[in-house]
Motif scaffolding. Sequence first.
Motif, PDB file in Angstrom:
ATOM      1  N   LYS A   1       0.907  -1.345   0.157  1.00  0.00           N
ATOM      2  CA  LYS A   1      -0.077   0.268   0.020  1.00  0.00           C
ATOM      3  C   LYS A   1       0.717   1.278  -0.233  1.00  0.00           C
ATOM      4  N   GLN A   2       0.065   2.934  -0.500  1.00  0.00           N
ATOM      5  CA  GLN A   2       1.079   3.485  -0.323  1.00  0.00           C
ATOM      6  C   GLN A   2       1.457   4.027   0.910  1.00  0.00           C
ATOM      7  N   THR A   3       2.749   4.213   1.330  1.00  0.00           N
ATOM      8  CA  THR A   3       2.669   4.908   2.637  1.00  0.00           C
ATOM      9  C   THR A   3       2.837   6.104   2.501  1.00  0.00           C
ATOM     10  N   MET A   4       2.715   6.716   3.929  1.00  0.00           N
ATOM     11  CA  MET A   4       2.569   8.289   3.885  1.00  0.00           C
ATOM     12  C   MET A   4       3.419   9.198   3.441  1.00  0.00           C
ATOM     13  N   ASP A   5       4.619   8.561   3.397  1.00  0.00           N
ATOM     14  CA  ASP A   5       5.637   8.913   3.017  1.00  0.00           C
ATOM     15  C   ASP A   5       5.513   9.294   1.388  1.00  0.00           C
TER      16      ASP A   5
END
Length: 314
Positions: A292-296
Motif C-alpha cells: 500500500k502507498q505509505t504516508m511517506d
Amino acid sequence: MLLTISLIFGYDEGNTKRGDGMLEINKVNKRFGEETVLQDVDFLLQKGESVLLLGPNGAGKTTLIRIIMDFYRPDTGSVVWQSGKGNYKVGVVLQDPSIIDRLTVKEMIHYTRSLHKNPLSYEEVLQSCGLESQEKVRTENLSIGQKRRLTFSLALVGQPELLLMDEPTAGMDLSARKAFYQKIESLKQQGITILMTTHLLHEASMLGDRVLMLEKGMLKQDREIESITEESKWVRFSLKEESPLVSKRLEKIGFQYSTMQGKWEVNTSDADSLVRWLVTEQIQFEKLEIEKQTMDHFFEEMLDQEGDQNANSV
C-alpha cells in the motif's frame, strides 16, 4: 506558566452547522509582519476523530494550533466551538515542554490535579508517565524525554474531550514512543478527539483517521488516511531471468527497475490488472510484493507537485 493543563474554551453560538462537529475553522488567515503564515484555512473537526496535521517546517502547523488555543488571534476568519453545553475541556501539549521548575514530579502532579474538578488519581497520572522512580526528582532535572512523558500525562489530568498536541513525541526514545502510541489508541477508543502535528509520517498512518496537509500556510489536502493508503499500491517483483526483450515490455507499460529495491516496480491504482497482465503475458517473475502507498510516498508526491507548480510559475 504551565501550558499542559486542561483549558476551558467558550462556546461561540454563531455558525453552528453539524451535530457531530466539535470545532470549525472558518477561512482563517494570519500574518506576522509581511509574512503570510496561514491563508484561508478551513475545516471541521468532528467529535471522536484523530486528525494529524502534516506539513514541512514553516507550513503554519504550530501557528494554527496556537490560534485554536486562543494564544493568537486570526487576522480574519474565525474559530467556532460547537457545543450544546457551552464549553469543552481541552488538554494541550506544546512542542517545547513547559513545566514549573523547582517542583518534584510528585508536587507537579498534585498541583495540576488541584486545578480540576474531577481529576485522574495521582496513581493513574504517575503510572501513565512512567516516572515512578523519579517521583521525588525536581522537574528541571528530568531529561527531555521524561518531560515529554510528564507533560503528556498532565494534559490528561482533567480528562479532556479534545487533546491538542504539537510534535508530542519529539525527544522520546523508542520505548516511550511505543507507550505513547498505545495510550493514543486507548484515548481513541474512549472517544476523545485528537488533533496533533507530527514530522514523523509513519505516525499519521498509525495514529490518525484523517490527515490535514498544510503547505505554505494553505490547506492542500483534507483526506481520510484509509483513502490515501488505498489510493495506489506498489507492485514489485524480480525476474527469474533478465532479458532486454522482457525489460522493454515492462518499461512500455510503466515498470521501472529499482536498484535500491533490486526489483522491477510501479506505483498503480490497479494492482490486480497489472498482476493479471504479468500472468497472461507469461512474464517469468518471482518474489511478488504488493505494498500500500505509505504516508511517506503521499507526502513526497505532494511536495513534488508543489515544486513542479512553483517551477512552472517562474
